[in-house]
Design a protein around this motif. Structure first.
Motif, PDB file in Angstrom:
ATOM      1  N   ASN A  69      50.584  19.091  92.678  1.00 14.64           N
ATOM      2  CA  ASN A  69      49.848  17.843  92.915  1.00 14.64           C
ATOM      3  C   ASN A  69      50.351  16.733  92.000  1.00 14.64           C
ATOM      4  N   ARG A  70      50.694  17.089  90.774  1.00 14.48           N
ATOM      5  CA  ARG A  70      51.276  16.104  89.857  1.00 14.48           C
ATOM      6  C   ARG A  70      52.645  15.656  90.363  1.00 14.48           C
ATOM      7  N   ARG A  91      51.204  21.450 102.076  1.00 11.77           N
ATOM      8  CA  ARG A  91      50.477  20.715 101.033  1.00 11.77           C
ATOM      9  C   ARG A  91      50.736  19.214 101.144  1.00 11.77           C
ATOM     10  N   ASP A 148      52.068  13.183  93.048  1.00 10.33           N
ATOM     11  CA  ASP A 148      51.648  11.901  92.467  1.00 10.33           C
ATOM     12  C   ASP A 148      52.863  11.099  92.004  1.00 10.33           C
ATOM     13  N   GLU A 169      50.995  27.177  92.892  1.00  3.81           N
ATOM     14  CA  GLU A 169      50.589  25.767  92.920  1.00  3.81           C
ATOM     15  C   GLU A 169      50.292  25.258  91.510  1.00  3.81           C
ATOM     16  N   GLN A 184      52.539  22.747  89.221  1.00  6.16           N
ATOM     17  CA  GLN A 184      51.748  21.504  89.157  1.00  6.16           C
ATOM     18  C   GLN A 184      52.142  20.576  90.313  1.00  6.16           C
ATOM     19  N   ARG A 229      48.184  16.023 102.166  1.00  7.32           N
ATOM     20  CA  ARG A 229      48.126  14.866 101.271  1.00  7.32           C
ATOM     21  C   ARG A 229      48.358  13.556 102.033  1.00  7.32           C
TER      22      ARG A 229
END
Length: 224
Positions: free
Chosen positions: A60-61, A87, A64, A54, A58, A91
């Motif tokens: 989560n980036r 994941r 985004d 993870e 990256q 989100r």
């Protein structure tokens, strides 16, 4: 003499036509030309849940950048173990959906069990075709192919078949590594060219998804 001349003319015409047909057959369009691909993985799916993945990707980036948030619908194409699926499902919350798309029936069963075990009721596994994700029409806001594109045998056809499922403003992310197609990687320029042929335009590109400089993250949208 005249009859012989006519026969020679006819033979010349036939040979010219045959030569033109052969030349046409030999010039294949990019979509017809078969490039090298890697054999889809069918082994132990748990290897994709390696510690630290993870952070290395990256992810989560990545989410985004693709605009993945509450209420969004996401397609994870080549979902494998569902590593990204779960994941993304957290989100988007219960107000969104994640379609976990894979051609491997074992992967679909694995994801179904995982979603149930992790109490994720917004995951929709789809057993797809190799060249068609079989997503519902006008159903997704974001798509990610995570280390999958190099395994797609007919990428242009797959991307064309994806188009009907995209909502207005949808973004398509492709994360892969540079390679020759059969070594579990594919050149970035190849992906850009094939996506363009399928009707997409490159809107952004990043190299943060791994520190070795081999991986890339491309973002596409439908051509206006």
């Amino acid at each position: 003499m005249l009859s012989m001349f006519k026969r020679l003319v006819m033979i010349a015409v036939v040979l010219a036509a045959a030569s033109a047909g052969l030349a046409h057959a030999q010039v294949a369009s990019p979509s017809q030309a078969q490039r090298k691909t890697s054999t889809p993985y069918t082994g132990d799916l748990s290897i994709f849940d390696s510690p630290g993945r993870e952070d290395r990707l990256q992810i989560n980036r990545v989410m985004d950048i693709l605009g993945i948030g509450p209420g969004k619908n996401v397609a994870d194409i080549g979902a494998g173990s569902g590593w990204f699926t779960v994941r993304a499902a957290r989100r988007v919350t219960e107000t969104g959906l994640v379609y976990a798309v894979d051609i491997n029936p074992e992967a679909i069963r694995f994801i179904e069990n995982r979603a149930e075990r992790e109490h994720l009721h917004n995951v929709r596994p789809i057993l797809s075709k190799a060249d068609d994700p079989l997503l519902p029409a006008n159903s997704v806001d974001a798509v990610l192919l995570l280390k999958t594109y190099h395994e797609v045998e007919k990428p242009v056809i797959l991307l064309r078949n994806l188009r009907a499922s995209l909502r207005a403003g949808a973004e398509i992310g492709i994360i892969d590594r540079n390679g020759n197609g059969e070594n579990h990687g594919v050149g970035k320029n190849v992906v850009v060219r094939e996506a363009a042929e399928a009707g997409y335009v490159l809107t952004a590109q990043y190299d943060f998804v791994k520190g070795d400089g081999m991986d890339y993250f491309l973002v596409f949208a439908l051509k206006p």
